[in-house]
Design a protein around this motif. Structure first.
Motif, PDB file in Angstrom:
ATOM      1  N   SER A 149     -17.645  -1.809  -4.643  1.00 17.37           N
ATOM      2  CA  SER A 149     -17.619  -0.760  -5.659  1.00 17.37           C
ATOM      3  C   SER A 149     -16.213  -0.173  -5.751  1.00 17.37           C
ATOM      4  N   ALA A 150     -15.973   0.629  -6.785  1.00 15.54           N
ATOM      5  CA  ALA A 150     -14.673   1.276  -6.923  1.00 15.54           C
ATOM      6  C   ALA A 150     -14.378   2.160  -5.719  1.00 15.54           C
ATOM      7  N   GLU A 151     -15.406   2.862  -5.233  1.00 21.55           N
ATOM      8  CA  GLU A 151     -15.211   3.742  -4.073  1.00 21.55           C
ATOM      9  C   GLU A 151     -14.837   2.935  -2.834  1.00 21.55           C
ATOM     10  N   GLU A 152     -15.463   1.786  -2.648  1.00 18.80           N
ATOM     11  CA  GLU A 152     -15.142   0.935  -1.496  1.00 18.80           C
ATOM     12  C   GLU A 152     -13.745   0.354  -1.626  1.00 18.80           C
ATOM     13  N   GLN A 153     -13.356  -0.022  -2.833  1.00 18.13           N
ATOM     14  CA  GLN A 153     -11.995  -0.517  -3.053  1.00 18.13           C
ATOM     15  C   GLN A 153     -10.973   0.570  -2.729  1.00 18.13           C
ATOM     16  N   MET A 154     -11.205   1.784  -3.204  1.00 17.16           N
ATOM     17  CA  MET A 154     -10.289   2.891  -2.934  1.00 17.16           C
ATOM     18  C   MET A 154     -10.176   3.159  -1.444  1.00 17.16           C
ATOM     19  N   GLU A 155     -11.313   3.162  -0.750  1.00 14.82           N
ATOM     20  CA  GLU A 155     -11.285   3.423   0.687  1.00 14.82           C
ATOM     21  C   GLU A 155     -10.470   2.366   1.418  1.00 14.82           C
ATOM     22  N   GLY A 156     -10.644   1.092   1.039  1.00 12.55           N
ATOM     23  CA  GLY A 156      -9.884   0.027   1.677  1.00 12.55           C
ATOM     24  C   GLY A 156      -8.395   0.134   1.407  1.00 12.55           C
ATOM     25  N   LEU A 157      -8.032   0.463   0.187  1.00 10.31           N
ATOM     26  CA  LEU A 157      -6.619   0.610  -0.153  1.00 10.31           C
ATOM     27  C   LEU A 157      -5.994   1.818   0.546  1.00 10.31           C
ATOM     28  N   ALA A 158      -6.716   2.930   0.579  1.00 11.34           N
ATOM     29  CA  ALA A 158      -6.205   4.108   1.275  1.00 11.34           C
ATOM     30  C   ALA A 158      -6.050   3.839   2.769  1.00 11.34           C
ATOM     31  N   PHE A 159      -7.017   3.128   3.347  1.00  9.21           N
ATOM     32  CA  PHE A 159      -6.927   2.728   4.752  1.00  9.21           C
ATOM     33  C   PHE A 159      -5.652   1.926   4.995  1.00  9.21           C
ATOM     34  N   ASN A 160      -5.375   0.962   4.114  1.00 10.41           N
ATOM     35  CA  ASN A 160      -4.197   0.128   4.302  1.00 10.41           C
ATOM     36  C   ASN A 160      -2.912   0.888   4.011  1.00 10.41           C
ATOM     37  N   ALA A 161      -2.973   1.861   3.099  1.00  9.28           N
ATOM     38  CA  ALA A 161      -1.802   2.699   2.851  1.00  9.28           C
ATOM     39  C   ALA A 161      -1.429   3.481   4.108  1.00  9.28           C
ATOM     40  N   ALA A 162      -2.440   4.018   4.793  1.00 12.22           N
ATOM     41  CA  ALA A 162      -2.160   4.750   6.028  1.00 12.22           C
ATOM     42  C   ALA A 162      -1.597   3.816   7.096  1.00 12.22           C
ATOM     43  N   ARG A 163      -2.107   2.576   7.165  1.00 16.58           N
ATOM     44  CA  ARG A 163      -1.538   1.580   8.072  1.00 16.58           C
ATOM     45  C   ARG A 163      -0.075   1.333   7.754  1.00 16.58           C
ATOM     46  N   ALA A 164       0.230   1.201   6.458  1.00 20.91           N
ATOM     47  CA  ALA A 164       1.607   0.950   6.038  1.00 20.91           C
ATOM     48  C   ALA A 164       2.512   2.121   6.407  1.00 20.91           C
ATOM     49  N   ILE A 165       1.998   3.327   6.287  1.00 15.62           N
ATOM     50  CA  ILE A 165       2.778   4.507   6.657  1.00 15.62           C
ATOM     51  C   ILE A 165       3.066   4.511   8.156  1.00 15.62           C
TER      52      ILE A 165
END
Length: 213
Positions: A149-165
């Motif tokens: 879902s869109a919410e699951e996609q957002m959560e995965g991307l935000a998770f990876n953004a924090a990893r990148a940070i």
């Protein structure tokens, strides 16, 4: 073909588990780092092609939560406060494509800045711009538009953004009184803005495997 897709799903989920479980392990300290202000700014980011639409407030909540989960005081208990500021600049939340032929990818483009609380100084000269893809949890030949879902996609991307940070912080550990680290390449994290630099990465044409393979 059905067997191939099932095996692909199992392989992806197994690999994904290792990345997504890393928050359960105690991290190596990052010098004196302790999270102060955790700020996410989302102001009408560019919506790339083939994307679902979500509200700015939803992105702000997802990114703030992911950064706090990864960098918050439950994980880093250093002696000095540092502030992290994230600006969401663009995104694609993939819609369903055409299986085996055309599977758009989800991405998040953002910039990040770091500040030292004691001196009120910005630690990086210029905003650090990054693009992240979903963290390995996309079934080959399908894409997350079919499976999430869109919410699951957002959560995965935000998770990876924090990893990148966190990776950026470790590569510049001297900002926080630690050593600079050399980290292995991660294909889900790119420097710059993929919508401008290489938009073909978002919606590559998939080639179906030959029959019987």
């Amino acid at each position: 073909m059905r067997r191939l897709l099932i095996l692909s799903c199992l392989a992806v989920l197994t690999a994904c588990g290792g990345i997504r479980d890393d928050l359960n392990a105690a991290p190596e300290p990052l010098g004196t780092f302790r999270l102060g202000h955790n700020i996410a700014v989302v102001n009408e980011p560019v919506q790339g092609p083939f994307s679902r639409t979500v509200e700015d407030a939803a992105w702000q909540a997802a990114v703030t939560t992911a950064v706090n989960d990864r960098l918050g005081v439950e994980r880093f208990e250093g002696a000095a406060f540092f502030h992290v500021g994230v600006a969401v600049e663009g995104y694609v939340l993939a819609q369903p494509g055409i299986p085996l032929v055309y599977s758009p990818k989800s991405v998040l483009i953002f910039s990040v800045n770091f500040f030292e609380d004691a001196t009120q100084e910005k630690l990086n000269d210029e905003a650090i711009q990054l693009t992240v893809f979903e963290p390995c949890c996309t079934v080959p030949f399908l894409g997350s538009g079919f499976t999430r879902s869109a919410e699951e996609q957002m959560e995965g991307l935000a998770f990876n953004a924090a990893r990148a940070i966190e990776r950026t912080m470790r590569e510049n550990g001297s900002w926080f009184g630690a050593d600079d680290e050399v980290l292995p390449q991660d294909d889900t994290i790119l420097e710059g803005n993929v919508l401008e630099d290489n938009p073909d990465l978002i919606a590559p044409a998939e080639i179906a495997p030959a029959e019987g393979t």
